[in-house]
Design a protein around this motif. Structure first.
Motif, PDB file in Angstrom:
ATOM      1  N   LEU A   1     -34.971 -70.835 -24.995  1.00  0.00           N
ATOM      2  CA  LEU A   1     -36.112 -70.922 -25.917  1.00  0.00           C
ATOM      3  C   LEU A   1     -36.667 -69.540 -26.249  1.00  0.00           C
ATOM      4  CD1 LEU A   1     -38.132 -73.975 -24.513  1.00  0.00           C
ATOM      5  CD2 LEU A   1     -37.072 -73.779 -26.776  1.00  0.00           C
ATOM      6  N   LEU A   2     -36.703 -68.673 -25.234  1.00  0.00           N
ATOM      7  CA  LEU A   2     -37.285 -67.343 -25.421  1.00  0.00           C
ATOM      8  C   LEU A   2     -36.257 -66.327 -25.933  1.00  0.00           C
ATOM      9  CD1 LEU A   2     -39.401 -67.084 -22.127  1.00  0.00           C
ATOM     10  CD2 LEU A   2     -40.273 -67.452 -24.435  1.00  0.00           C
ATOM     11  N   HIS A   3     -35.029 -66.783 -26.132  1.00  0.00           N
ATOM     12  CA  HIS A   3     -33.952 -65.897 -26.596  1.00  0.00           C
ATOM     13  C   HIS A   3     -33.685 -64.746 -25.651  1.00  0.00           C
ATOM     14  CE1 HIS A   3     -33.682 -67.897 -30.473  1.00  0.00           C
ATOM     15  NE2 HIS A   3     -34.998 -67.899 -30.504  1.00  0.00           N
ATOM     16  N   ILE A   4     -33.909 -64.955 -24.345  1.00  0.00           N
ATOM     17  CA  ILE A   4     -33.612 -63.844 -23.428  1.00  0.00           C
ATOM     18  C   ILE A   4     -32.437 -64.221 -22.535  1.00  0.00           C
ATOM     19  CG2 ILE A   4     -35.849 -62.722 -23.410  1.00  0.00           C
ATOM     20  CD1 ILE A   4     -36.528 -64.184 -20.870  1.00  0.00           C
ATOM     21  N   THR A   5     -31.432 -64.757 -23.153  1.00  0.00           N
ATOM     22  CA  THR A   5     -30.280 -65.125 -22.352  1.00  0.00           C
ATOM     23  C   THR A   5     -29.006 -64.508 -22.922  1.00  0.00           C
ATOM     24  OG1 THR A   5     -29.049 -67.006 -21.483  1.00  0.00           O
ATOM     25  CG2 THR A   5     -30.015 -67.268 -23.656  1.00  0.00           C
ATOM     26  N   THR A   6     -28.133 -64.160 -22.021  1.00  0.00           N
ATOM     27  CA  THR A   6     -26.888 -63.519 -22.433  1.00  0.00           C
ATOM     28  C   THR A   6     -25.989 -64.532 -23.136  1.00  0.00           C
ATOM     29  OG1 THR A   6     -27.116 -62.406 -20.342  1.00  0.00           O
ATOM     30  CG2 THR A   6     -25.136 -61.945 -21.594  1.00  0.00           C
ATOM     31  N   LYS A   7     -25.456 -64.138 -24.215  1.00  0.00           N
ATOM     32  CA  LYS A   7     -24.544 -65.043 -24.952  1.00  0.00           C
ATOM     33  C   LYS A   7     -23.099 -64.585 -24.766  1.00  0.00           C
ATOM     34  CE  LYS A   7     -26.791 -68.275 -26.748  1.00  0.00           C
ATOM     35  NZ  LYS A   7     -27.971 -67.735 -27.360  1.00  0.00           N
TER      36      LYS A   7
ATOM     37  N   VAL B   1     -35.528 -73.460 -10.378  1.00  0.00           N
ATOM     38  CA  VAL B   1     -35.241 -72.252 -11.160  1.00  0.00           C
ATOM     39  C   VAL B   1     -33.837 -72.304 -11.747  1.00  0.00           C
ATOM     40  CG1 VAL B   1     -34.808 -69.772 -10.933  1.00  0.00           C
ATOM     41  CG2 VAL B   1     -36.891 -70.762  -9.998  1.00  0.00           C
ATOM     42  N   VAL B   2     -32.867 -72.703 -10.918  1.00  0.00           N
ATOM     43  CA  VAL B   2     -31.483 -72.715 -11.388  1.00  0.00           C
ATOM     44  C   VAL B   2     -31.327 -73.700 -12.533  1.00  0.00           C
ATOM     45  CG1 VAL B   2     -29.139 -73.383 -10.734  1.00  0.00           C
ATOM     46  CG2 VAL B   2     -30.463 -71.898  -9.242  1.00  0.00           C
ATOM     47  N   LYS B   3     -32.001 -74.843 -12.437  1.00  0.00           N
ATOM     48  CA  LYS B   3     -31.828 -75.867 -13.462  1.00  0.00           C
ATOM     49  C   LYS B   3     -32.619 -75.556 -14.737  1.00  0.00           C
ATOM     50  CE  LYS B   3     -31.471 -80.717 -14.271  1.00  0.00           C
ATOM     51  NZ  LYS B   3     -31.189 -82.013 -13.697  1.00  0.00           N
ATOM     52  N   PHE B   4     -33.863 -75.140 -14.592  1.00  0.00           N
ATOM     53  CA  PHE B   4     -34.710 -75.036 -15.783  1.00  0.00           C
ATOM     54  C   PHE B   4     -34.762 -73.662 -16.433  1.00  0.00           C
ATOM     55  CE2 PHE B   4     -36.504 -78.756 -13.547  1.00  0.00           C
ATOM     56  CZ  PHE B   4     -36.206 -79.689 -14.516  1.00  0.00           C
ATOM     57  N   SER B   5     -34.492 -72.588 -15.660  1.00  0.00           N
ATOM     58  CA  SER B   5     -34.616 -71.262 -16.278  1.00  0.00           C
ATOM     59  C   SER B   5     -33.652 -71.069 -17.454  1.00  0.00           C
ATOM     60  CB  SER B   5     -34.476 -70.151 -15.242  1.00  0.00           C
ATOM     61  OG  SER B   5     -33.155 -70.004 -14.836  1.00  0.00           O
ATOM     62  N   PRO B   6     -32.423 -71.631 -17.408  1.00  0.00           N
ATOM     63  CA  PRO B   6     -31.566 -71.437 -18.584  1.00  0.00           C
ATOM     64  C   PRO B   6     -32.183 -72.041 -19.848  1.00  0.00           C
ATOM     65  CG  PRO B   6     -30.262 -72.203 -16.725  1.00  0.00           C
ATOM     66  CD  PRO B   6     -31.693 -72.306 -16.316  1.00  0.00           C
ATOM     67  N   ILE B   7     -32.871 -73.172 -19.680  1.00  0.00           N
ATOM     68  CA  ILE B   7     -33.483 -73.836 -20.837  1.00  0.00           C
ATOM     69  C   ILE B   7     -34.620 -72.976 -21.390  1.00  0.00           C
ATOM     70  CG2 ILE B   7     -34.711 -75.914 -21.578  1.00  0.00           C
ATOM     71  CD1 ILE B   7     -33.278 -77.304 -19.120  1.00  0.00           C
ATOM     72  N   ILE B   8     -35.457 -72.483 -20.479  1.00  0.00           N
ATOM     73  CA  ILE B   8     -36.588 -71.653 -20.919  1.00  0.00           C
ATOM     74  C   ILE B   8     -36.093 -70.341 -21.531  1.00  0.00           C
ATOM     75  CG2 ILE B   8     -38.571 -70.330 -20.070  1.00  0.00           C
ATOM     76  CD1 ILE B   8     -38.999 -72.667 -18.065  1.00  0.00           C
ATOM     77  N   GLN B   9     -35.087 -69.746 -20.911  1.00  0.00           N
ATOM     78  CA  GLN B   9     -34.551 -68.489 -21.437  1.00  0.00           C
ATOM     79  C   GLN B   9     -33.926 -68.693 -22.809  1.00  0.00           C
ATOM     80  OE1 GLN B   9     -32.004 -66.856 -18.384  1.00  0.00           O
ATOM     81  NE2 GLN B   9     -33.753 -65.856 -17.433  1.00  0.00           N
TER      82      GLN B   9
END
Lengths: 767, 767
Positions: free
Chosen positions: B761-767, B751-759
């Motif tokens: 892609l889905l544009h649900i990550t804090t910038k 989760v720690v490694k891959f969720s940032p990549i998936i997020q």
């Protein structure tokens, strides 16, 4: 800026329009033929019972309001409450109560007229019933929006007029606006003041839902258990002494209860979003990324959207008509044109508003679309899980062959399953509404987007409520036709109208549930804004300690939402917050338990009374002796009064007590836990109840041996269990969630000021 | 430091002692008289059925384990999983399965011997049954503690030996300890490695609970619906083809299922607390407020407490005896002396341990007392809501007079009500355990205190499980006596033992539920420690972005729990976390729905088979034709296999999927939502089921017309509805909560490694 101010007038004008059209529809309905003398007499009984109930309920509500009013006034005089809260609280409750009264008056007047209309033709009946529903819909949005606009106007033009004033402003000895107040600060003050009037609407809604729910199900269960099961007479049979009470119950629960519920959702979403908008605006100005015009846009946009939605609703109502001799399908299409059409229209209107610069950013249009899509999907899922055309409900009917136990197990499981799609849908909608509005780079704006989505979903409430509210009117018309001994064809037509209402109600329910969840989330954020405001006020004479941070007045005023989140440690590892989460989850269940038990007790009293009358009144079963309807009405009324008080008061007391002991983190946990558990539990109860109801109807249509078979008996047990689930406990949960948030908002200064002292005493405070 | 290391040996020695006494009790039980030939034959049928089921279940479990093992091994080779996880996962599952096997072998051997013992005298029966229960209790704590101690020993003495090493250590190509590792860092590595073995125990427990729960209730409901209700023959009648399956079910569900459940709780609480202890120790050393000795104390204390508790349990077991001709009350006192006495003894032991410096701080003693008090109160509340001596259950019986519908409504409401006291109790216990341990000035220490309270509560699991597990043995003995046609007096005695077991089981349940909630909270905190460790590892070659913070390896290693809470925005206003909360709440309900539906389907197949046999086998009702027991056993076995897979896999998949999409905040929300909703829902289902069961027994004792009356029929419906609630869905929820946490812990690196990549892609990550 002047354009925006001018456009804002759409909202109050639309609300007045709504009320005018309500009068128009009411007059039209009253002009319809009232039917035979027996019909008038029966309708009179129902009307009398309904009004008697309403007045007794309002008496209790008034007492509770007076007590709360005194508390608020004392707090206001002590300087730990906004001086407008007492009066705001009152108006919120008053207008909600007024809507209930008008809705009830219309509905009880419409039943015999609808029955008479149906005896003339299906379209005749539809027109009378739908117009009456429209009265309810328009009154709710009309008074709701009017109340909001009046408050905004008064606060904006008469109270907080002196922007950039040098001496501040005070009322009843309390300073309202500090020296050197800017436009955006003024907006924050106005909106956080306005939001507190939501508590009045919420409190009155909870009483209406709980009281109405207990009334209607006590009468229904009582009438069914003795009449249908023991004596074997059909539904709505005039020989059953509980029949009138049962018909009164439909009005009390479905019309007055639902009206108050949606009044509160409608106002809550607009108020919370406006409050968030003011906070976002103020924050953007501080960052240098926003202007005063943008701040005003953010505050007024929800009201303008609501105003435009109201106008679209009125337009939609005139589109609901069909030719004489229309089929059931034509009728359905007519209604769907009205409801779904108005949703599409609101999207188009939003796009236009964005193009004319009334809405700041395309993202918000996306948020509303996400909300609307969620509403439609939840509605369809509700339909799938509760309609007898699909597998889940048919599966319950299949289980009925093995007896009542398997019927219940399968219904419970179906209800639990049915929470899956709505939760996944609302989760996606939340992320979309948050993300589209730009939440991942600006959290406050994202939360505003969530609130805005709820406003968009409820913008066309006028027409969705109309299609919803006409269902119970058709139901009552059926009762009237049955009791007056009209042609069976008339009963068939009222049943057709009723079942039509059930289909459109699924969509309406989806919108109600979805928007309630979004509103509750917006209210959570608005709560933090309220906390912020009071910290600034309490820090006026120096500093105020929040968790480990010592806020000065200026620091608190300039703090963002995240500063408070961090200062209060509103994170998931804070045991106070986690404990609040547990209490919130528990509240949902215990509140349900209370309302269910209340129905059981009230129904028990009704059963005994009906049995007594069957035994003691001579000739009652032959139709020669007249049953004592009034005593049954009195029993339901008394039962509802007695039983609604404790759960309702609990919903008010628990957030305050939790706040005093567990502080702001505990309150946030309580609200989040209540929201999540309440949402899932309410979905389960509503859908299980609906599925049991329709499984019974499915068997009655001839499946598994039809009426009178063992399977039918088992299905009736399921239906009876489902009754309090879907008509008392489930709907009340929706209000519980929001009322707890509203109470927290209103009692913010008390919690912020006193919880540190109590926590110090209990040694549960961070050092 | 050497004293602590020496004292640690109490734990492994105690675990070996426990296993030795288990062998002793087993031999004693086996030496008892097995009874007549018929009794031996019947016991043989049950044993065969139980073993056949167990082997088939283990086959499915092995397949699932192999698949997971391959996944873990691939991940380990790819460097995103600890290389010990695959083997740790295996041992956790293996020992749990072994406990189930031994428990089952003992229980099935004990039934005829207990029946025979009862025909000789009540105390005889008690001794045989209790000794068999003791075997189960000792095996669970023995293997659990042994497994933990072996891992600790291997990792401490063989793997992570090279403290202050300069080159680090690697296994299978993966670096385990970095250069310059200190003692406290070593402890962190050891304990976070060990905790992953909990997932093996959890997975096996879920299969055992869900599979066993479906089996037992399919057989029970099937046997009751056709046998008791349709054919009107008594319970456990040998003419009923489902009787053997029903008796097998008691073993499969209550013995194997419960054993695996508590094995997992026991290990989970010790492992989570040790992991938190290591983190606290490392942090205190960094702050300069702690020493290495203190760090070792914090890690070893939970194991030492468990070891001492085990020794006290063995002692307590020898105290459970009574004179020949003892009354029911004497028996009860004998058991209570064993269970409550051992709790008091553990407190005294803790005080002594504090005085000898084994436990760091008096506060932890207070935490354990808070936990124990909570366990007693929850147990008493359970007793109050489910025993027919009190109003709630009698109230359900009263409602039975009005029919099944009101019985169900009242039972549901009672179940919901019953969540109130346990939640309030656990909330107070959490705050006390947290506060006493000093959590309000040092959050990590407070969380350690919560875990420590759970360890203290479960320390004397050996004896509480013994008093718990002997209930189903007495139940089975009753079945054996009935089928073998023994004297009714014998049945009376087995019933007395059974009902005695139910009373002590209430206390046991309180401990199980309370400790599960505390353990789950400790696991939540341990999860963050695991996240921290992996961030440090993933940041090895440079930096790793967490939310808005760029962690270097060193920063991550020195970060406290709050740094991650802030970096990941694990606060309640983070929409990802709130969405996780919704999904967690939903999971509890959907998981319940699945297990309930599964029981319904499996029971339906059973009903048809029993009906078929009644119809097709000539002379079956007269006792001349022999029913085909084996086919019923096969149906339950097959049904359970088929139905347990999907819900169990869901519990494994959902946390991973949630983590990948919603990231660490989503996982935290999921776990908290699952914990709160699951806890409340499980309490409701367990208590409603128990209350319905006892309401039926209350009517059978003669209330409201007694057996055969209409009230009795309604009460039977309630009991049948309650069966899957209290024996399948409710208990499974307890494991679901912990399994989801364990899965999250094990899949942390993914989760720690891959969720940032998936997020991204889905544009649900804090910038």
């Amino acid at each position: 800026m002047t354009v925006i101010t001018a456009l804002w007038w759409i909202a109050p004008v639309a609300s007045v329009f709504a009320l005018l059209f309500a009068v128009l529809f009411y007059r039209k309905m009253m002009a319809a033929n009232e039917g035979s003398e027996t019909m008038i007499e029966i309708a009179g009984h129902v009307r009398e019972g309904a009004m008697a109930y309403l007045f007794r309920q309002y008496k209790v509500v008034i007492i509770v309001f007076v007590v709360l009013l005194i508390i608020f006034q004392i707090l206001a005089l002590a300087g730990i409450q906004n001086p407008f809260v007492p009066i705001a609280f009152l108006t919120g409750g008053f207008f909600s109560g007024l809507c209930g009264y008008i809705g009830m008056k219309t509905a009880t007047a419409a039943s015999s007229r609808t029955a008479q209309g149906c005896s003339e033709g299906l379209n005749h009946g539809l027109q009378v019933a739908f117009r009456s529903g429209a009265v309810m819909g328009l009154v709710v949005v009309g008074f709701g929006l009017l109340d909001i606009c009046l408050w905004y106007l008064i606060l904006d033009k008469l109270v907080y007029t002196d922007v950039n004033m040098t001496n501040g402003l005070s009322i009843i000895g309390m300073e309202l606006v500090q020296e050197g107040c800017t436009v955006s600060e003024k907006l924050v003050h106005i909106t956080t003041t306005m939001i507190t009037f939501g508590m009045g609407a919420s409190t009155q809604a909870l009483f209406a839902r709980v009281g109405g729910g207990i009334y209607t199900k006590a009468a229904d269960v009582g009438a069914d258990l003795v009449g249908k099961v023991e004596a074997g007479i059909p539904e709505d049979d005039p020989r059953n002494p509980a029949t009138i009470a049962d018909n009164v119950g439909d009005n009390v629960g479905d019309v007055a209860g639902m009206g108050a519920d949606l009044y509160e959702s409608y106002c809550g979403s607009i108020l919370a979003t406006a409050a968030l908008g003011a906070a976002v605006g103020a924050h953007n100005i501080m960052n240098g990324s926003g202007t005063e015009t943008e701040a005003i846009k953010l505050v007024t946009a929800p009201m303008i959207v609501a105003g435009i939605g109201t106008l679209l609703s009125i337009m939609g109502m005139f589109m609901v008509k069909c030719k004489e001799g229309a089929t059931q399908k034509n009728l359905l299409n007519a209604l769907l044109t009205g409801t779904l059409g108005s949703s599409i229209a609101i999207v188009i209107a939003l796009i236009a508003m964005k193009m004319f610069g009334i809405i700041p950013g395309w993202g918000l249009v996306g948020s509303v679309i996400a909300g609307l899509a969620a509403g439609v999907i939840i509605g369809q899922a509700t339909e799938y899980y509760t309609s007898d055309e699909y597998k889940p409900t048919q599966g319950i009917a299949d289980q009925a062959v093995m007896g009542p136990a398997t019927t219940i197990i399968d219904g419970l499981a179906t209800g639990m399953y049915s929470a899956g799609i709505p939760v996944i849908t609302i989760v996606i909608a939340i992320i979309c509404a948050f993300g589209f509005a730009g939440g991942f780079s600006n959290m406050s704006m994202g939360l505003y987007g969530i609130g805005f989505a709820a406003v968009g979903m409820l913008a066309t409430l006028g027409i969705t409520l109309a299609t919803d509210a006409y269902g119970p009117i058709a139901d009552n018309a059926g009762g009237n036709a049955e009791m007056a001994g009209l042609d069976p064809e008339v009963r068939e037509r009222t049943d057709a109208l009723d079942s039509l209402g059930n289909t459109t109600a699924a969509t309406g329910k989806g919108f109600a549930i979805g928007s309630a969840a979004l509103t509750a989330m917006a209210l959570l954020a608005a709560y933090i804004e309220e906390v912020k405001l009071w910290i600034a006020k309490l820090a006026e004479d120096g500093e105020f300690m929040v968790g480990t941070v010592n806020f000065t007045k200026e620091m608190a005023e300039h703090a963002g939402i995240m500063d408070f989140v961090n200062a209060y440690e509103l994170h998931i590892m804070n045991p106070l917050l986690l404990c609040g989460l547990f209490v919130g989850g528990m509240m949902a269940f215990v509140f349900c338990a209370m309302t269910m038990k209340a129905v059981g007790r009230a129904a028990g009293a009704m059963v005994e009374e009906v049995r007594r009358q069957f035994k003691e009144i001579p000739g009652i079963m032959e139709g020669t002796g007249k049953p004592d309807y009034a005593s049954c009405v009195a029993i339901s009324t008394k039962g509802a009064q007695k039983e609604m008080l404790v759960p309702s008061l609990l919903a008010i007391i628990i957030p305050v007590v939790t706040g005093l002991i567990l502080g702001v983190p505990g309150v946030m946990g309580l609200l989040a836990g209540g929201l999540v558990c309440g949402f899932v539990l309410a979905t389960m109860l509503n859908n299980a109840g609906g599925a049991w109801d329709n499984a019974k109807k499915f068997v009655e249509k001839g499946a598994h041996g039809g009426k009178g078979s063992e399977a039918h008996k088992a299905a009736v047990v399921g239906d009876t269990v489902g009754d309090p689930c879907k008509d008392t406990s489930g709907p009340s949960l929706n209000i519980l969630i929001k009322l707890m948030t509203m109470v927290s908002v209103v009692f913010t200064p008390v919690v912020v000021k006193f919880s540190p002292i109590i926590q110090e005493l209990l040694h549960i405070t961070t050092k």
